[in-house]
Write a protein that holds these residues in place. Sequence first.
Motif, PDB file in Angstrom:
ATOM      1  N   GLY A 184       0.817  -1.219   0.000  1.00 44.36           N
ATOM      2  CA  GLY A 184       0.000   0.000   0.000  1.00 44.36           C
ATOM      3  C   GLY A 184       0.842   1.257   0.000  1.00 44.36           C
ATOM      4  O   GLY A 184       0.534   2.230  -0.716  1.00 44.36           O
ATOM      5  N   GLU A 200      -5.647  -0.208   2.119  1.00 42.04           N
ATOM      6  CA  GLU A 200      -6.279   0.347   3.323  1.00 42.04           C
ATOM      7  C   GLU A 200      -7.592  -0.367   3.647  1.00 42.04           C
ATOM      8  O   GLU A 200      -7.881  -0.670   4.814  1.00 42.04           O
ATOM      9  CB  GLU A 200      -6.529   1.849   3.138  1.00 42.04           C
ATOM     10  CG  GLU A 200      -5.250   2.673   3.080  1.00 42.04           C
ATOM     11  CD  GLU A 200      -5.494   4.110   2.629  1.00 42.04           C
ATOM     12  OE1 GLU A 200      -4.615   4.952   2.862  1.00 42.04           O
ATOM     13  OE2 GLU A 200      -6.557   4.393   2.016  1.00 42.04           O
ATOM     14  N   GLU A 204      -8.346  -2.552   6.959  1.00 39.40           N
ATOM     15  CA  GLU A 204      -9.491  -2.237   7.824  1.00 39.40           C
ATOM     16  C   GLU A 204     -10.315  -3.503   8.115  1.00 39.40           C
ATOM     17  O   GLU A 204     -10.738  -3.738   9.248  1.00 39.40           O
ATOM     18  CB  GLU A 204     -10.369  -1.172   7.163  1.00 39.40           C
ATOM     19  CG  GLU A 204     -11.532  -0.724   8.041  1.00 39.40           C
ATOM     20  CD  GLU A 204     -12.399   0.346   7.392  1.00 39.40           C
ATOM     21  OE1 GLU A 204     -13.434   0.700   7.985  1.00 39.40           O
ATOM     22  OE2 GLU A 204     -12.043   0.838   6.299  1.00 39.40           O
ATOM     23  N   ILE A 226      -1.888   1.382   8.301  1.00 34.42           N
ATOM     24  CA  ILE A 226      -2.831   2.293   7.634  1.00 34.42           C
ATOM     25  C   ILE A 226      -2.303   3.723   7.689  1.00 34.42           C
ATOM     26  O   ILE A 226      -2.380   4.476   6.714  1.00 34.42           O
ATOM     27  CB  ILE A 226      -4.228   2.194   8.280  1.00 34.42           C
ATOM     28  CG1 ILE A 226      -4.852   0.825   7.993  1.00 34.42           C
ATOM     29  CG2 ILE A 226      -5.136   3.313   7.763  1.00 34.42           C
ATOM     30  CD1 ILE A 226      -6.143   0.555   8.747  1.00 34.42           C
ATOM     31  N   GLY A 230      -1.478   6.188   4.553  1.00 34.73           N
ATOM     32  CA  GLY A 230      -2.138   7.487   4.506  1.00 34.73           C
ATOM     33  C   GLY A 230      -1.166   8.643   4.426  1.00 34.73           C
ATOM     34  O   GLY A 230      -1.392   9.612   3.681  1.00 34.73           O
ATOM     35  N   GLN A 244      -9.607   7.746   3.203  1.00 33.78           N
ATOM     36  CA  GLN A 244      -9.857   6.364   3.609  1.00 33.78           C
ATOM     37  C   GLN A 244      -8.995   5.964   4.805  1.00 33.78           C
ATOM     38  O   GLN A 244      -9.463   5.257   5.708  1.00 33.78           O
ATOM     39  CB  GLN A 244      -9.613   5.406   2.440  1.00 33.78           C
ATOM     40  CG  GLN A 244      -9.655   3.919   2.793  1.00 33.78           C
ATOM     41  CD  GLN A 244     -10.931   3.495   3.504  1.00 33.78           C
ATOM     42  OE1 GLN A 244     -11.989   4.096   3.315  1.00 33.78           O
ATOM     43  NE2 GLN A 244     -10.832   2.457   4.325  1.00 33.78           N
ATOM     44  N   ALA A 245      -7.747   6.432   4.844  1.00 38.13           N
ATOM     45  CA  ALA A 245      -6.876   6.118   5.981  1.00 38.13           C
ATOM     46  C   ALA A 245      -7.464   6.671   7.276  1.00 38.13           C
ATOM     47  O   ALA A 245      -7.578   5.952   8.285  1.00 38.13           O
ATOM     48  CB  ALA A 245      -5.477   6.678   5.751  1.00 38.13           C
TER      49      ALA A 245
END
Length: 305
Positions: A184, A200, A204, A226, A230, A244-245
């Motif tokens: 990521g 991400e 999650e 995460i 981010g 989203q992070a």
Amino acid sequence: MKRSFKAMLSGENDQALRKGLDSIDEEFDEGVSQALASLTEKGKGYLSERKELEAERTISSINEIGKAAALRGMENAAVNAIRSLEQILRCSMKQNMESSTIRILLSFGTIGKVAAEQQLETVAKFAASVLGKSGNTAALLNRERETIAVTIGLGEIGKAVTQMKIPDVSENAAICVTCLGETGKLAAQKTLEEAAIGAELMLEEMAAAAMEENLQNAAGSIAASIEEIGKSAEEEEMENAVFQAASALQTIVSSAENRYLNDTSIAAKIALESFNELDVINDKNSIKKIEEIREMMRALWADSK
């Protein structure tokens, strides 16, 4: 069900698949190895001739053998299926045949997930490690859909691992978290926003599974991964991935507090603090984009089964 699947196929591919599945029924490792060797050579040959449809049928056959071996608890046979797919993957990536490459990457995920569910820790770990290496390669080559396929496979193995009562759960979960985090972060650095969001999203989902099992260390390390993705996305000004992070970390905080998982809550809050200065708004466009990516990933995974 196995018989009906075999009835749909014909020719040499069918013969090799039948031999592999029959050998699994008989717990005959050598027979499985022979079937996989035959299918591997066929798959590489099809890709060299750019016969992608035929190659994908061969990949599906190896996937079926790998899953059946894992279900039967045949560790060596399942590992050999992954190794066969690795060989075909090299050829597929060299030929830049995206559809076949994605099918192979998702196959690693399906075999690894079944292995985790059968408590075959070595097989699950091997599948995750292969995906981790593949994710780095795909991201470096700017192949976004392939990178997304890697995140799906890693996430599915990771969720299965956290839900199983196996001694090696911490190590296997850590491998999936680490590989997802690295893939990521690299995707974000290469401005592959959909792939970064994919990582991400899977992290999650892994966090939710970990908290269900009270695995606070795993959930805490997921929050840190995460955050890293981010922050890399922030540096590249990718607003959707940053959103989203922050959203995932807020969800982890809320879930952890509801479950009285103090260590996880603290870890997620610390990670979330790094985004406090950002103007992260409940942006409808970001939410829509993220949901589109989530649905695309679900469709890819459903198609791989």
